[in-house]
Design a protein around this motif. Sequence first.
Motif, mmCIF file in Angstrom:
data_model
loop_
_atom_site.group_PDB
_atom_site.id
_atom_site.type_symbol
_atom_site.label_atom_id
_atom_site.label_comp_id
_atom_site.label_asym_id
_atom_site.label_seq_id
_atom_site.Cartn_x
_atom_site.Cartn_y
_atom_site.Cartn_z
ATOM 1 N N GLY A 56 -6.781 -1.634 8.465
ATOM 2 C CA GLY A 56 -5.879 -0.370 8.746
ATOM 3 C C GLY A 56 -4.422 -0.646 7.893
ATOM 4 O O GLY A 56 -4.202 -1.606 7.248
ATOM 5 N N LEU A 57 -3.769 0.405 7.993
ATOM 6 C CA LEU A 57 -2.382 0.313 7.255
ATOM 7 C C LEU A 57 -1.359 1.172 8.044
ATOM 8 O O LEU A 57 -1.655 2.283 8.485
ATOM 9 C CB LEU A 57 -2.660 0.681 5.691
ATOM 10 N N LEU A 112 -3.240 9.953 2.136
ATOM 11 C CA LEU A 112 -4.290 9.500 2.893
ATOM 12 C C LEU A 112 -5.600 9.626 2.621
ATOM 13 O O LEU A 112 -6.440 8.912 2.866
ATOM 14 C CB LEU A 112 -3.960 10.524 4.357
ATOM 15 N N GLY A 113 -5.962 10.775 1.945
ATOM 16 C CA GLY A 113 -7.267 10.879 1.332
ATOM 17 C C GLY A 113 -7.742 9.671 0.405
ATOM 18 O O GLY A 113 -8.647 9.327 0.343
ATOM 19 N N GLU A 114 -6.619 9.461 -0.450
ATOM 20 C CA GLU A 114 -6.945 8.239 -1.242
ATOM 21 C C GLU A 114 -6.997 6.775 -0.707
ATOM 22 O O GLU A 114 -7.957 5.874 -1.069
ATOM 23 C CB GLU A 114 -5.572 7.978 -2.417
ATOM 24 N N LEU A 115 -6.235 6.750 0.323
ATOM 25 C CA LEU A 115 -6.803 5.321 1.046
ATOM 26 C C LEU A 115 -7.807 5.399 1.843
ATOM 27 O O LEU A 115 -8.473 4.505 1.981
ATOM 28 C CB LEU A 115 -5.479 5.397 2.094
ATOM 29 N N ARG A 116 -8.199 6.615 2.328
ATOM 30 C CA ARG A 116 -9.536 6.840 2.951
ATOM 31 C C ARG A 116 -10.512 6.410 1.925
ATOM 32 O O ARG A 116 -11.675 5.795 2.302
ATOM 33 C CB ARG A 116 -9.623 8.025 3.565
ATOM 34 N N ASP A 121 -9.949 1.781 7.168
ATOM 35 C CA ASP A 121 -10.908 2.222 8.420
ATOM 36 C C ASP A 121 -9.872 3.063 9.166
ATOM 37 O O ASP A 121 -10.343 3.929 9.977
ATOM 38 C CB ASP A 121 -11.147 1.007 8.943
ATOM 39 N N TYR A 122 -8.482 2.847 9.262
ATOM 40 C CA TYR A 122 -7.563 3.487 10.106
ATOM 41 C C TYR A 122 -6.253 3.317 9.864
ATOM 42 O O TYR A 122 -5.844 2.554 8.780
ATOM 43 C CB TYR A 122 -7.643 3.050 11.485
ATOM 44 N N VAL A 123 -5.504 4.398 10.121
ATOM 45 C CA VAL A 123 -3.878 4.381 9.581
ATOM 46 C C VAL A 123 -2.969 4.484 10.959
ATOM 47 O O VAL A 123 -3.606 4.764 12.097
ATOM 48 C CB VAL A 123 -3.669 5.360 8.747
#
Length: 163
Positions: A56-57, A112-116, A121-123
């Motif tokens: 996560g981040l 968020l879309g880029e990180l997904r 797995d989670y933020v």
Amino acid sequence: MHLSCDYTVNLMNNQALAVVAHLGAEAAQLSIEADRTLLTNLLKSSRANSQHIRKGLTVYGAPALFTARLAARHFQYDRVLTSPKGESFTMHKKDGLVKTVPCRPFSLLPYLGELRDMGLDYVVVDLCHLPASSNDLQTLADRLSGAGRMTKLPTFNYLGTLE
């Protein structure tokens, strides 16, 4: 018992992820100081290595620049301090700890879309050091929903290069 690591563990490579997984962590937040390239490569290689730890981040918040036990009397707490770069911070003292926190939160919410897509797995949205007025919470809700035009917030190193 469920063990997880927050961003203060400062995980920036697969060896560190492997160690915390070996120690029993089920989930771990990657370092908030990581840049986009480091995060992309770390998430890609952890999938290739079949690491079974959720990653996560923290993507929004005002994390403490530092936390210390200071007995100095010459500090003025709860006042805005400005760095040579023009960044504003406030020093707070509570329960014997001094925390210096930014006046403005950082935000990776637009990414968020880029990180997904990278495989996160989670933020985490961390409100610990932020005001809790209804106006501030509404602004956060607007940021989360992508409603309206928002002022740009700092992104730490995400859009830069970690050196």
